[in-house]
Design an enzyme around this catalytic site. Structure first.
Site, PDB file in Angstrom:
ATOM      1  N   GLY A  32      21.458   2.161   8.313  1.00 34.97           N
ATOM      2  CA  GLY A  32      22.653   1.334   8.453  1.00 34.97           C
ATOM      3  C   GLY A  32      22.977   0.675   7.135  1.00 34.97           C
ATOM      4  N   GLN A  92      26.322  -5.393   1.270  1.00 33.31           N
ATOM      5  CA  GLN A  92      25.181  -4.838   0.511  1.00 33.31           C
ATOM      6  C   GLN A  92      25.635  -4.047  -0.709  1.00 33.31           C
ATOM      7  OE1 GLN A  92      23.233  -3.389   4.365  1.00 33.31           O
ATOM      8  NE2 GLN A  92      21.472  -3.907   3.107  1.00 33.31           N
ATOM      9  N   CYS A 109      15.023  -3.780   5.328  1.00 33.74           N
ATOM     10  CA  CYS A 109      16.399  -3.965   4.853  1.00 33.74           C
ATOM     11  C   CYS A 109      16.483  -3.442   3.430  1.00 33.74           C
ATOM     12  CB  CYS A 109      16.777  -5.441   4.900  1.00 33.74           C
ATOM     13  SG  CYS A 109      18.473  -5.759   4.387  1.00 33.74           S
ATOM     14  N   LEU A 110      17.528  -2.676   3.144  1.00 35.21           N
ATOM     15  CA  LEU A 110      17.683  -2.116   1.798  1.00 35.21           C
ATOM     16  C   LEU A 110      17.877  -3.227   0.766  1.00 35.21           C
ATOM     17  CD1 LEU A 110      19.956   0.932   2.709  1.00 35.21           C
ATOM     18  CD2 LEU A 110      17.520   0.989   2.090  1.00 35.21           C
ATOM     19  N   HIS A 123      21.402  -6.035  13.370  1.00 38.71           N
ATOM     20  CA  HIS A 123      20.987  -6.286  11.977  1.00 38.71           C
ATOM     21  C   HIS A 123      22.213  -6.249  11.051  1.00 38.71           C
ATOM     22  CE1 HIS A 123      18.050  -5.326   8.503  1.00 38.71           C
ATOM     23  NE2 HIS A 123      19.232  -5.030   7.979  1.00 38.71           N
ATOM     24  N   GLU A 124      23.113  -5.285  11.263  1.00 39.43           N
ATOM     25  CA  GLU A 124      24.293  -5.147  10.389  1.00 39.43           C
ATOM     26  C   GLU A 124      25.312  -6.268  10.635  1.00 39.43           C
ATOM     27  OE1 GLU A 124      23.666  -3.330   8.110  1.00 39.43           O
ATOM     28  OE2 GLU A 124      22.227  -1.940   8.998  1.00 39.43           O
ATOM     29  N   HIS A 166      24.345  -9.237   8.810  1.00 35.57           N
ATOM     30  CA  HIS A 166      24.741  -9.184   7.392  1.00 35.57           C
ATOM     31  C   HIS A 166      26.169  -9.695   7.201  1.00 35.57           C
ATOM     32  CE1 HIS A 166      21.549  -7.320   5.049  1.00 35.57           C
ATOM     33  NE2 HIS A 166      21.428  -6.301   5.873  1.00 35.57           N
TER      34      HIS A 166
HETATM   35  O1  GNR Z   1      17.452   1.437   6.858  1.00 39.90           O
HETATM   36  C1  GNR Z   1      17.312   0.469   7.623  1.00 39.90           C
HETATM   37  N1  GNR Z   1      16.409   0.558   8.635  1.00 39.90           N
HETATM   38  C2  GNR Z   1      16.324  -0.368   9.651  1.00 39.90           C
HETATM   39  C3  GNR Z   1      15.203  -0.323  10.471  1.00 39.90           C
HETATM   40  C4  GNR Z   1      15.070  -1.214  11.507  1.00 39.90           C
HETATM   41  C5  GNR Z   1      16.040  -2.149  11.738  1.00 39.90           C
HETATM   42  C6  GNR Z   1      17.163  -2.220  10.923  1.00 39.90           C
HETATM   43  C7  GNR Z   1      17.308  -1.327   9.897  1.00 39.90           C
HETATM   44  S1  GNR Z   1      18.716  -1.380   8.905  1.00 39.90           S
HETATM   45  C8  GNR Z   1      18.075  -0.775   7.384  1.00 39.90           C
HETATM   46  C9  GNR Z   1      19.176  -0.614   6.355  1.00 39.90           C
HETATM   47  C10 GNR Z   1      19.795  -1.959   6.058  1.00 39.90           C
HETATM   48  O2  GNR Z   1      19.322  -2.770   5.305  1.00 39.90           O
HETATM   49  N2  GNR Z   1      20.913  -2.243   6.665  1.00 39.90           N
HETATM   50  O3  GNR Z   1      21.504  -3.424   6.469  1.00 39.90           O
HETATM   51 NI    NI Z   2      19.886  -4.819   5.978  1.00 34.71          NI
END
Ligand code: GNR
Ligand code: NI
Length: 180
Positions: free
Chosen positions: A46, A51, A94-95, A136-137, A140
């Protein structure tokens, strides 16, 4: 410029509240395409626009399994309209917080209303990894990071680790304070 740089903690822009998209036009679709390439390149499942330093409410997700064909999903102005009382614990990363993983508890299922790539209003129900990822997104988009869901001790440890890494990077560039 398809693959864009991903901003990381402690970049203060990760704490911005992103602005709603007024109209899903070609510039928004171009951003989504760049985001998708950036996400696949990383790789991740995601990515939120902030980001790649764009404070707009745009998210791309692909939770397809490794051997299945790609299944990109595009979300503009996503909103959670319902969340289950049932919770789920999933290990998250999270990236923008490289090499840090922790278990996070969130609602197991959510319904999400959003605009698709063509600007049409859609609503889906998500569970499993997709439910985790979309929450999660959307976090953000509101300046919230997954470490904010951890205990205070774990969160502060993570923040310290990245503050230290950032300090080292500026020192390595000769921008840091003079050493005695
Ligand atoms: O790549 C991602 N893997 C992930 C694994 C578990 C829960 C959420 C994520 S999102 C993350 C990429 C990211 O930072 N998205 O904002
Ligand atoms: Ni993230």
């Amino acid at each position: 410029m398809p693959v864009r740089p991903i901003i990381c903690m402690p970049d203060p822009r990760l704490r911005l509240v992103s602005k709603p998209v007024a109209k899903v036009d070609d510039s928004v679709r171009a951003l989504m395409d760049d985001m998708l390439e950036t996400m696949y390149d990383a790789p991740g499942v995601g990515l939120a626009a902030i980001q790649v330093a764009e404070a707009t409410r745009v998210v791309v997700i692909d939770t397809a399994k490794k051997d299945d064909p790609p299944a990109p999903m595009f979300f503009v102005n996503p909103e959670i309209t319902w969340a289950s009382t049932e919770k789920n614990v999933h290990e998250e990363g999270c990236l923008s917080i490289p090499d840090y993983y922790e278990e996070v508890e969130r609602p197991a299922k959510v319904r999400v209303k959003f605009l698709d790539r063509e600007g049409a209003e859609k609503e889906i129900e998500a569970d499993g990894l997709l439910a985790t990822c979309i929450q999660h997104e959307i976090d953000h988009l509101n300046g919230v990071l997954f470490i904010d869901h951890l205990s205070r001790l774990k969160r502060e440890r993570a923040i310290k680790k990245f503050a230290k890494a950032a300090r080292r990077a500026t020192e390595d560039r000769g921008e840091g304070p003079e050493k005695a």
